[in-house]
Design a protein around this motif. Structure first.
Motif, PDB file in Angstrom:
ATOM      1  N   UNK A 113      -7.527  29.864  33.268  1.00 29.25           N
ATOM      2  CA  UNK A 113      -7.866  30.743  34.385  1.00 29.25           C
ATOM      3  C   UNK A 113      -6.700  31.039  35.301  1.00 29.25           C
ATOM      4  N   UNK A 114      -5.664  30.219  35.265  1.00 35.92           N
ATOM      5  CA  UNK A 114      -4.527  30.458  36.165  1.00 35.92           C
ATOM      6  C   UNK A 114      -3.718  31.657  35.691  1.00 35.92           C
ATOM      7  N   UNK A 115      -2.983  32.269  36.603  1.00 38.76           N
ATOM      8  CA  UNK A 115      -2.154  33.430  36.283  1.00 38.76           C
ATOM      9  C   UNK A 115      -0.691  33.010  36.208  1.00 38.76           C
ATOM     10  N   UNK A 116       0.028  33.559  35.238  1.00 40.88           N
ATOM     11  CA  UNK A 116       1.469  33.363  35.166  1.00 40.88           C
ATOM     12  C   UNK A 116       2.130  34.504  35.936  1.00 40.88           C
ATOM     13  N   UNK A 117       2.432  34.254  37.211  1.00 41.24           N
ATOM     14  CA  UNK A 117       2.947  35.324  38.082  1.00 41.24           C
ATOM     15  C   UNK A 117       4.361  35.734  37.677  1.00 41.24           C
ATOM     16  N   UNK A 118       5.091  34.853  36.979  1.00 44.81           N
ATOM     17  CA  UNK A 118       6.425  35.230  36.470  1.00 44.81           C
ATOM     18  C   UNK A 118       6.282  36.294  35.388  1.00 44.81           C
TER      19      UNK A 118
ATOM     20  N   UNK B 143      -2.797  36.029  31.909  1.00 39.18           N
ATOM     21  CA  UNK B 143      -3.999  35.204  32.159  1.00 39.18           C
ATOM     22  C   UNK B 143      -4.026  34.048  31.175  1.00 39.18           C
ATOM     23  N   UNK B 144      -3.898  32.808  31.696  1.00 37.02           N
ATOM     24  CA  UNK B 144      -3.905  31.636  30.825  1.00 37.02           C
ATOM     25  C   UNK B 144      -5.337  31.209  30.504  1.00 37.02           C
TER      26      UNK B 144
ATOM     27  N   UNK C 276      10.064  30.040  38.160  1.00 36.98           N
ATOM     28  CA  UNK C 276       9.278  28.811  38.112  1.00 36.98           C
ATOM     29  C   UNK C 276      10.117  27.545  38.094  1.00 36.98           C
TER      30      UNK C 276
ATOM     31  N   UNK D 209       4.843  39.634  39.459  1.00 37.81           N
ATOM     32  CA  UNK D 209       4.348  39.800  40.823  1.00 37.81           C
ATOM     33  C   UNK D 209       5.488  39.601  41.823  1.00 37.81           C
TER      34      UNK D 209
ATOM     35  N   UNK E 273       9.452  35.533  41.593  1.00 39.10           N
ATOM     36  CA  UNK E 273       9.458  34.075  41.531  1.00 39.10           C
ATOM     37  C   UNK E 273      10.152  33.579  40.277  1.00 39.10           C
TER      38      UNK E 273
ATOM     39  N   UNK F  61      -6.945  42.174  35.243  1.00 32.28           N
ATOM     40  CA  UNK F  61      -5.672  41.448  35.150  1.00 32.28           C
ATOM     41  C   UNK F  61      -5.066  41.665  33.765  1.00 32.28           C
ATOM     42  N   UNK F  62      -3.749  41.867  33.717  1.00 34.51           N
ATOM     43  CA  UNK F  62      -3.025  42.013  32.447  1.00 34.51           C
ATOM     44  C   UNK F  62      -3.254  40.759  31.603  1.00 34.51           C
ATOM     45  N   UNK F  63      -3.758  40.934  30.387  1.00 38.22           N
ATOM     46  CA  UNK F  63      -4.059  39.817  29.473  1.00 38.22           C
ATOM     47  C   UNK F  63      -2.880  38.848  29.342  1.00 38.22           C
TER      48      UNK F  63
ATOM     49  N   UNK G  89       5.016  23.139  36.893  1.00 35.77           N
ATOM     50  CA  UNK G  89       3.596  23.029  37.226  1.00 35.77           C
ATOM     51  C   UNK G  89       3.244  21.552  37.109  1.00 35.77           C
TER      52      UNK G  89
END
Lengths: 209, 209
Positions: free
Chosen positions: A170-175, A166-167, A193, A179, A191, A161-163, A196
């Protein structure tokens, strides 16, 4: 104004209308390119909108293969070799991702110009430039009686996963990862946002986190 | 820069990190509020990100119920009554949609302020104001051996959709409908369209339609 369509009306609509509508009803869908290789080593790449979370410990992913609407090369390659990759799609490659669904004679990589990436001795090809790449292995399959849809369960063995996306939790920031998501059969989106939200508890409106 | 995580490393991470990451790996997910009623008529409402397309003729939808991570009221109510509704979520109601996942004593409608809507004599409650509302009935269930996840198949019997989002070809404009999508466990987004692409053929780059 709400349009009301009952089951019988829908069955009397032309199949094009019905397929478009029913494919949109669940809402936005995940989009992944699945990379495989057949017994002769020929690479295959195909877009799937039916990949979903099955469990975190152990990490498992599920894929639905429908009987008539998708090419079966991907399923056959996985059943034979046991390995596949999942790759997120970005705005830069969504046209090529869509194009991989054409009925190519040659490998979809050659046809569309997407680049295969082999690493960590993994049998199946990753898609170069994809911000989330998963190397998976076959665990089990089940066939649905009602329409011969096949549910395939895979173990997530390798994660790339692109650093930047990656928060710490563990969650991913898809924005940030850019993605792409798909609606219906052919429409692509990124997407934007809204928020959250904190773990929900009765009586306390969930705060933004 | 790509971060590389192998299966064994992930299993050694703390469960919070692992759950957040693995729930994000498939990409954007559909978001639906599922409305049900129990044998005493008490309404239940819960958010689900595991609803997907199974087939168009007949129109079928699938839902995955995981064993420990979601409340089971929804599944039990469907097994008992055979009926449920699916309702798209909009930006105006996504906080309340998230909040329905809290452990309420009273009905989630009463707790969160969302409004139940009963129509066409359908047993289960729709969510008032939702731009896509489906009335569904139970067809079959299957349990996955690997982790007791239940796959439920439903027939789509009633469709209500906002006219403004229904195109002549049957597809839905989810941007106009303001349908919300979810990533991971708690992050909400709307979609921003990149493009809609023609049916893919070898050698011809797919045009925008």
């Amino acid at each position: 104004m709400m349009r009301h369509i009952v089951h019988e009306q829908l069955m009397n609509e032309d199949s094009f209308f019905r397929r478009n509508l029913v494919n949109c009803l669940s809402g936005y869908k995940s989009l992944n390119l699945i990379g495989t290789r057949n017994e002769h080593g020929k690479a295959n790449l195909a877009p799937f909108s039916q990949v979903f979370h099955i469990g975190a410990a152990p990490p498992l992913v599920g894929i639905l293969f429908r009987p008539h609407t998708v090419k079966r090369d991907t399923l056959e390659n996985i059943l034979q070799s046991k390995y596949f990759t999942l790759n997120h799609v970005t705005p830069e490659m969504y046209r090529q991702a869509h194009w991989t669904a054409a009925n190519w004679e040659e490998s979809e990589f050659e046809g569309t110009g997407l680049t295969e990436e082999f690493k960590v001795d993994f049998f199946a090809p990753f898609v170069k430039g994809s911000p989330v790449q998963l190397g998976c292995s076959l665990v089990e399959t089940q066939t649905l009686q009602i329409n011969q849809t096949v549910l395939l369960i895979g173990s997530i063995d390798q994660i790339f996963v692109e650093e930047k996306g990656l928060r710490a939790d563990g969650s991913l920031d898809l924005n940030i990862l850019e993605t792409v998501t798909v609606s219906g059969l052919d429409e692509y989106h990124v997407g934007e946002k809204l928020g959250r939200l904190a773990f929900p508890k009765p009586g306390i409106e969930p705060a933004e986190i």
